[in-house]
Scaffold this motif. Sequence first.
Motif, PDB file in Angstrom:
ATOM      1  N   THR A 437      13.234  -5.516   5.928  1.00 20.23           N
ATOM      2  CA  THR A 437      11.960  -5.553   5.231  1.00 20.23           C
ATOM      3  C   THR A 437      11.728  -6.933   4.643  1.00 20.23           C
ATOM      4  O   THR A 437      12.677  -7.597   4.216  1.00 20.23           O
ATOM      5  CB  THR A 437      11.903  -4.503   4.101  1.00 20.23           C
ATOM      6  OG1 THR A 437      10.683  -4.684   3.342  1.00 20.23           O
ATOM      7  CG2 THR A 437      13.073  -4.648   3.142  1.00 20.23           C
ATOM      8  N   PHE A 438      10.446  -7.350   4.597  1.00 18.69           N
ATOM      9  CA  PHE A 438      10.112  -8.647   4.012  1.00 18.69           C
ATOM     10  C   PHE A 438       9.881  -8.554   2.510  1.00 18.69           C
ATOM     11  O   PHE A 438       9.580  -9.559   1.868  1.00 18.69           O
ATOM     12  CB  PHE A 438       8.878  -9.255   4.693  1.00 18.69           C
ATOM     13  CG  PHE A 438       7.629  -8.419   4.550  1.00 18.69           C
ATOM     14  CD1 PHE A 438       6.857  -8.474   3.399  1.00 18.69           C
ATOM     15  CD2 PHE A 438       7.224  -7.589   5.577  1.00 18.69           C
ATOM     16  CE1 PHE A 438       5.708  -7.714   3.271  1.00 18.69           C
ATOM     17  CE2 PHE A 438       6.076  -6.833   5.459  1.00 18.69           C
ATOM     18  CZ  PHE A 438       5.313  -6.887   4.302  1.00 18.69           C
ATOM     19  N   SER A 439      10.016  -7.351   1.933  1.00 16.94           N
ATOM     20  CA  SER A 439       9.861  -7.188   0.489  1.00 16.94           C
ATOM     21  C   SER A 439      10.976  -6.306  -0.027  1.00 16.94           C
ATOM     22  O   SER A 439      10.920  -5.077   0.106  1.00 16.94           O
ATOM     23  CB  SER A 439       8.499  -6.572   0.148  1.00 16.94           C
ATOM     24  OG  SER A 439       8.359  -6.413  -1.249  1.00 16.94           O
ATOM     25  N   ALA A 440      11.999  -6.922  -0.599  1.00 15.88           N
ATOM     26  CA  ALA A 440      13.177  -6.170  -1.033  1.00 15.88           C
ATOM     27  C   ALA A 440      13.077  -5.729  -2.484  1.00 15.88           C
ATOM     28  O   ALA A 440      13.239  -4.558  -2.797  1.00 15.88           O
ATOM     29  CB  ALA A 440      14.433  -7.003  -0.823  1.00 15.88           C
ATOM     30  N   GLU A 441      12.809  -6.680  -3.397  1.00 12.35           N
ATOM     31  CA  GLU A 441      12.820  -6.302  -4.811  1.00 12.35           C
ATOM     32  C   GLU A 441      11.753  -6.989  -5.652  1.00 12.35           C
ATOM     33  O   GLU A 441      11.638  -6.709  -6.844  1.00 12.35           O
ATOM     34  CB  GLU A 441      14.200  -6.568  -5.429  1.00 12.35           C
ATOM     35  CG  GLU A 441      14.620  -8.029  -5.450  1.00 12.35           C
ATOM     36  CD  GLU A 441      15.960  -8.243  -6.157  1.00 12.35           C
ATOM     37  OE1 GLU A 441      16.577  -7.267  -6.602  1.00 12.35           O
ATOM     38  OE2 GLU A 441      16.381  -9.415  -6.253  1.00 12.35           O
ATOM     39  N   HIS A 442      10.962  -7.867  -5.080  1.00 10.55           N
ATOM     40  CA  HIS A 442       9.946  -8.578  -5.863  1.00 10.55           C
ATOM     41  C   HIS A 442       8.579  -7.928  -5.794  1.00 10.55           C
ATOM     42  O   HIS A 442       7.682  -8.310  -6.542  1.00 10.55           O
ATOM     43  CB  HIS A 442       9.832 -10.031  -5.396  1.00 10.55           C
ATOM     44  CG  HIS A 442      11.042 -10.842  -5.708  1.00 10.55           C
ATOM     45  ND1 HIS A 442      11.277 -12.066  -5.128  1.00 10.55           N
ATOM     46  CD2 HIS A 442      12.092 -10.611  -6.539  1.00 10.55           C
ATOM     47  CE1 HIS A 442      12.432 -12.561  -5.585  1.00 10.55           C
ATOM     48  NE2 HIS A 442      12.936 -11.684  -6.428  1.00 10.55           N
ATOM     49  N   GLY A 443       8.378  -6.968  -4.901  1.00 13.17           N
ATOM     50  CA  GLY A 443       7.093  -6.312  -4.783  1.00 13.17           C
ATOM     51  C   GLY A 443       6.189  -6.979  -3.764  1.00 13.17           C
ATOM     52  O   GLY A 443       6.574  -7.893  -3.027  1.00 13.17           O
ATOM     53  N   ILE A 444       4.914  -6.517  -3.741  1.00 17.07           N
ATOM     54  CA  ILE A 444       3.918  -6.977  -2.773  1.00 17.07           C
ATOM     55  C   ILE A 444       2.892  -7.883  -3.445  1.00 17.07           C
ATOM     56  O   ILE A 444       2.649  -9.005  -3.016  1.00 17.07           O
ATOM     57  CB  ILE A 444       3.205  -5.777  -2.109  1.00 17.07           C
ATOM     58  CG1 ILE A 444       4.226  -4.904  -1.353  1.00 17.07           C
ATOM     59  CG2 ILE A 444       2.113  -6.258  -1.170  1.00 17.07           C
ATOM     60  CD1 ILE A 444       4.910  -5.588  -0.202  1.00 17.07           C
ATOM     61  N   GLY A 445       2.252  -7.381  -4.509  1.00 22.74           N
ATOM     62  CA  GLY A 445       1.276  -8.166  -5.253  1.00 22.74           C
ATOM     63  C   GLY A 445       0.179  -8.713  -4.367  1.00 22.74           C
ATOM     64  O   GLY A 445      -0.386  -8.031  -3.497  1.00 22.74           O
ATOM     65  N   LEU A 446      -0.156  -9.985  -4.574  1.00 23.04           N
ATOM     66  CA  LEU A 446      -1.101 -10.708  -3.725  1.00 23.04           C
ATOM     67  C   LEU A 446      -0.398 -11.423  -2.581  1.00 23.04           C
ATOM     68  O   LEU A 446      -0.920 -11.512  -1.471  1.00 23.04           O
ATOM     69  CB  LEU A 446      -1.861 -11.750  -4.562  1.00 23.04           C
ATOM     70  CG  LEU A 446      -2.958 -11.243  -5.486  1.00 23.04           C
ATOM     71  CD1 LEU A 446      -3.380 -12.341  -6.452  1.00 23.04           C
ATOM     72  CD2 LEU A 446      -4.152 -10.759  -4.680  1.00 23.04           C
ATOM     73  N   LEU A 447       0.805 -11.895  -2.859  1.00 19.90           N
ATOM     74  CA  LEU A 447       1.509 -12.758  -1.913  1.00 19.90           C
ATOM     75  C   LEU A 447       1.741 -12.088  -0.567  1.00 19.90           C
ATOM     76  O   LEU A 447       1.613 -12.714   0.487  1.00 19.90           O
ATOM     77  CB  LEU A 447       2.849 -13.196  -2.526  1.00 19.90           C
ATOM     78  CG  LEU A 447       3.697 -14.177  -1.729  1.00 19.90           C
ATOM     79  CD1 LEU A 447       2.977 -15.508  -1.575  1.00 19.90           C
ATOM     80  CD2 LEU A 447       5.051 -14.380  -2.406  1.00 19.90           C
ATOM     81  N   LYS A 448       2.070 -10.795  -0.574  1.00 20.68           N
ATOM     82  CA  LYS A 448       2.468 -10.122   0.665  1.00 20.68           C
ATOM     83  C   LYS A 448       1.521  -8.986   1.058  1.00 20.68           C
ATOM     84  O   LYS A 448       1.818  -8.229   1.973  1.00 20.68           O
ATOM     85  CB  LYS A 448       3.894  -9.577   0.517  1.00 20.68           C
ATOM     86  CG  LYS A 448       4.915 -10.651   0.166  1.00 20.68           C
ATOM     87  CD  LYS A 448       6.296 -10.067  -0.043  1.00 20.68           C
ATOM     88  CE  LYS A 448       7.286 -11.152  -0.466  1.00 20.68           C
ATOM     89  NZ  LYS A 448       8.645 -10.614  -0.680  1.00 20.68           N
ATOM     90  N   ARG A 449       0.397  -8.892   0.351  1.00 15.62           N
ATOM     91  CA  ARG A 449      -0.531  -7.776   0.588  1.00 15.62           C
ATOM     92  C   ARG A 449      -1.024  -7.725   2.030  1.00 15.62           C
ATOM     93  O   ARG A 449      -1.004  -6.666   2.667  1.00 15.62           O
ATOM     94  CB  ARG A 449      -1.721  -7.910  -0.362  1.00 15.62           C
ATOM     95  CG  ARG A 449      -2.745  -6.786  -0.250  1.00 15.62           C
ATOM     96  CD  ARG A 449      -4.038  -7.182  -0.923  1.00 15.62           C
ATOM     97  NE  ARG A 449      -4.679  -8.293  -0.212  1.00 15.62           N
ATOM     98  CZ  ARG A 449      -5.711  -8.970  -0.700  1.00 15.62           C
ATOM     99  NH1 ARG A 449      -6.180  -8.685  -1.905  1.00 15.62           N
ATOM    100  NH2 ARG A 449      -6.254  -9.948   0.011  1.00 15.62           N
ATOM    101  N   ASP A 450      -1.479  -8.849   2.560  1.00 20.70           N
ATOM    102  CA  ASP A 450      -2.042  -8.856   3.908  1.00 20.70           C
ATOM    103  C   ASP A 450      -0.966  -8.615   4.958  1.00 20.70           C
ATOM    104  O   ASP A 450      -1.215  -7.962   5.976  1.00 20.70           O
ATOM    105  CB  ASP A 450      -2.765 -10.177   4.171  1.00 20.70           C
ATOM    106  CG  ASP A 450      -3.982 -10.348   3.272  1.00 20.70           C
ATOM    107  OD1 ASP A 450      -4.458  -9.335   2.714  1.00 20.70           O
ATOM    108  OD2 ASP A 450      -4.447 -11.493   3.110  1.00 20.70           O
ATOM    109  N   GLU A 451       0.227  -9.126   4.709  1.00 18.41           N
ATOM    110  CA  GLU A 451       1.317  -8.900   5.657  1.00 18.41           C
ATOM    111  C   GLU A 451       1.725  -7.433   5.671  1.00 18.41           C
ATOM    112  O   GLU A 451       2.049  -6.878   6.729  1.00 18.41           O
ATOM    113  CB  GLU A 451       2.516  -9.781   5.311  1.00 18.41           C
ATOM    114  CG  GLU A 451       3.626  -9.715   6.339  1.00 18.41           C
ATOM    115  CD  GLU A 451       4.698 -10.771   6.147  1.00 18.41           C
ATOM    116  OE1 GLU A 451       5.640 -10.802   6.963  1.00 18.41           O
ATOM    117  OE2 GLU A 451       4.601 -11.567   5.187  1.00 18.41           O
TER     118      GLU A 451
END
Length: 485
Positions: A437-451
Amino acid sequence: MSAAFDLPADPDDAPLPDALIGRFAAIVGETNALTQPSDIEPYLEEPRGLFPGHTSVVLRPRNVEEVAAIMRLANETKTPVVPQGGNTGLVGGQSPRSLGQVVLSLQRLDRIREVDKAGRTITVDAGVVLQRVQEAAEEAGLLFPLSLGSEGSCQIGGNLASNAGGTGVLAYGNSRDLCLGIEAVLASGEIHHGLRRLKKDNRGYDIRNLLVGSEGTLGVITGAVLKLFPRPAGREVAYAGVASPEDALALLHLAERHAGSGLTGFEFLPRLGLEFVLRHIEGARDPMAEPHAWYILVEVSSSRSAEDARDTMEVLLAEGFEAGLVEDAAIAKSIAEAKAFWHMRESMSWAQKPEGGSIKHDVAVPVARVPEFLRAADAAVLETIPEARICSFGHLGDGNVHYNISQPVGADRDEFLSHWREVNAKVHGIVADCGGTFSAEHGIGLLKRDELAATKPALEMELMRGIKRLFDPNEILNPGKLLQI
């Protein structure tokens, strides 16, 4: 750093009407409705500087009733609300994106409500700083094992909203595993009274587990019941030098065999990362006389005695030497030295800042595939940026790698950061190939929303959107974060 990002457009940057700000201020009191730019500024800055914030007002309620009143008014007027804890998030989930959005700060909800020694739980307000929870547990002779580099400023509500992980996941689980009950205010202003202390409760869907990890998009967490654990009778911390990630993985298996559930930490870090720490973190010192390609930070705890923890550590390191896995090792000689060992690991992200631009990843792959991921990712990154300095470290015991890349020495920072999305795509592609997974423990927020929207199965995204619509039909809770409707 904005050159690396196409920031989401602000849907409506018109400020809130003064009359509406006055209605919100009447709920919390004039002194706790911040409107002056100098007062608002600390709530608009986030650690990475990727998402500059915009708001007309910061509201600082003192209890759950005031939070509920704020949300009732926000729902009535369709005013977007951005919940914010300690403002330590790394993906922009806490950042207001428009002057028409209200920041709802939980920092004044800071009571430790109850410590139940017999049931080993602690009930706290969402704004209690993580370190205070740890200290309250310690005063009761117990342990709260969630541990993060930002524990002196991050708040429990934010930890739960992002399902924070940290260094204790190997033995104790992440924030979701440490939470028994949740109190939260929904978009309607209704209060979810879920502060239960039960380890077993099978009455239908688990609202708690929906709220944990929802990043403020389903409700405003205002309180929680957290699990406490017996304090170990003994704890040993050591650094071991190893030659390769493969040797680190073999040492992990050895440590699991010897320590079992008493293996409470197993972190890996490269020599480059340690050099950054030695250069920039005051008081840091090299744990061993000679440099090693990789370092393992091992923590062994024992419920029986200090001697048992020491014996276990010595036996596993000795066997590691005999097996050719460990090149050298240093066991902490005191509590102070053990804390210093951990501080070096926890300071690694901050030590990268003085080295210039950094392209960061918070990924996880199956533990057995960590070496494979590191080899493939290193090759892909160096093909793109030949002189890049790769600083990959993290929680080997749970497969979570903070795969960070510092700019080449003497490179232009903006030019280096212009490769952010290209490098992300390559690294995250390798993660996916490894079943990670590209999101382990920091969350999605804005940075990874589109991905997230581009990579998560369509059925799962539609289920998530359906849950969002049910909890927040007017889309006022942290809009645009985690997912878009």
